[in-house]
Design a protein around this motif. Sequence first.
Motif, short mmCIF file in Angstrom:
data_model
loop_
_atom_site.label_atom_id
_atom_site.label_comp_id
_atom_site.label_asym_id
_atom_site.label_seq_id
_atom_site.Cartn_x
_atom_site.Cartn_y
_atom_site.Cartn_z
N LEU A 199 -5.82 0.32 -0.87
CA LEU A 199 -5.08 1.23 -0.22
C LEU A 199 -5.01 1.11 1.52
O LEU A 199 -4.34 1.95 1.93
CB LEU A 199 -6.33 2.21 0.00
CG LEU A 199 -6.32 3.85 0.20
CD1 LEU A 199 -5.27 4.65 -0.93
CD2 LEU A 199 -7.41 4.54 -0.47
N SER B 190 -1.71 -0.93 2.14
CA SER B 190 -0.73 0.31 1.73
C SER B 190 -0.06 1.28 2.73
O SER B 190 0.58 1.01 2.87
CB SER B 190 -1.34 0.78 0.38
OG SER B 190 -1.49 2.13 0.95
N ASP B 191 -1.23 0.58 3.68
CA ASP B 191 -1.30 1.45 5.23
C ASP B 191 -0.46 2.63 4.77
O ASP B 191 0.45 2.82 5.24
CB ASP B 191 0.05 0.96 5.98
CG ASP B 191 0.03 0.93 7.41
OD1 ASP B 191 -0.65 1.57 8.19
OD2 ASP B 191 1.78 1.51 7.60
N GLY B 192 -1.26 3.47 4.60
CA GLY B 192 -0.98 4.69 4.87
C GLY B 192 -0.14 5.13 2.97
O GLY B 192 1.00 6.26 3.25
N PHE B 193 0.56 4.26 1.97
CA PHE B 193 1.56 4.41 0.52
C PHE B 193 3.12 4.08 1.46
O PHE B 193 3.41 4.59 0.63
CB PHE B 193 1.26 5.81 -0.21
CG PHE B 193 0.52 5.76 -1.10
CD1 PHE B 193 1.09 5.16 -1.88
CD2 PHE B 193 -1.43 5.94 -0.31
CE1 PHE B 193 -0.22 5.16 -3.52
CE2 PHE B 193 -1.68 5.76 -1.77
CZ PHE B 193 -1.26 5.84 -3.02
N SER B 194 2.78 3.71 3.15
CA SER B 194 4.08 3.14 3.52
C SER B 194 4.45 2.21 2.69
O SER B 194 5.97 1.92 2.22
CB SER B 194 4.17 2.78 5.03
OG SER B 194 3.57 1.77 5.39
N ARG B 195 4.10 1.17 2.03
CA ARG B 195 3.90 0.23 1.14
C ARG B 195 3.84 0.73 0.16
O ARG B 195 2.64 0.70 -1.02
CB ARG B 195 2.93 -1.11 1.34
CG ARG B 195 3.53 -1.33 3.36
CD ARG B 195 2.71 -2.71 3.07
NE ARG B 195 2.58 -4.26 2.71
CZ ARG B 195 2.30 -4.78 2.81
NH1 ARG B 195 1.15 -4.78 3.98
NH2 ARG B 195 2.44 -5.70 1.90
N LEU B 196 4.64 1.26 -0.72
CA LEU B 196 4.28 2.12 -1.46
C LEU B 196 4.29 1.40 -3.22
O LEU B 196 3.27 1.73 -4.02
CB LEU B 196 5.64 2.63 -2.72
CG LEU B 196 5.61 3.72 -3.70
CD1 LEU B 196 4.86 4.76 -3.17
CD2 LEU B 196 6.83 4.56 -4.02
N GLY C 249 0.63 1.07 -2.71
CA GLY C 249 -0.56 2.68 -3.47
C GLY C 249 -0.23 2.34 -4.70
O GLY C 249 -1.24 2.82 -5.12
N VAL C 250 0.84 2.48 -5.12
CA VAL C 250 0.40 2.38 -5.83
C VAL C 250 -0.39 1.17 -6.96
O VAL C 250 -0.93 1.31 -8.14
CB VAL C 250 1.69 2.33 -7.60
CG1 VAL C 250 2.34 2.32 -8.64
CG2 VAL C 250 2.86 3.36 -6.96
N SER D 19 -3.29 -0.17 -5.42
CA SER D 19 -4.29 0.30 -5.46
C SER D 19 -4.41 1.62 -6.82
O SER D 19 -5.74 1.62 -7.46
CB SER D 19 -4.35 1.55 -4.72
OG SER D 19 -6.01 2.07 -3.92
N LEU D 20 -4.02 2.48 -6.87
CA LEU D 20 -4.26 3.63 -7.69
C LEU D 20 -4.75 2.85 -9.38
O LEU D 20 -5.43 2.87 -9.37
CB LEU D 20 -3.49 4.53 -7.93
CG LEU D 20 -2.61 5.47 -6.48
CD1 LEU D 20 -1.43 6.46 -7.07
CD2 LEU D 20 -4.01 6.22 -6.13
#
Length: 108
Positions: free
Chosen positions: A20, A23-29, A32-33, A35-36
Amino acid sequence: MSYLYLAIAIIGEVVGTTLLKVSDGFSRLGIGVLSLLFYGVCFIALSFALKQGMGLNVAYAVWSGAGIVLTSLIGVLIWHEAMQPVHMLGLVLIIAGVIVVNLFGSTH
């Protein structure tokens, strides 16, 4: 077997939280995914630990306590985040609390 599931839950939560941050605030999608997905593994494994008969109070104390301590260590070791003496005291108190819950918590 419940402790194996709990260990998987802890690892999933720590990896998910670490990703998370990456992902840098989900800017690296993609990260981020990912992570989820690790959070998903975490919650499934935690539910299996509970299904095996581990008490919710013990499972949650160990899961959250270990996650906090390990994630804090990753922050210090990988991202060189500051760790003040009062932070260390807080982590020691968390560990002590987890030990108390394990010693006196129910398993059913």
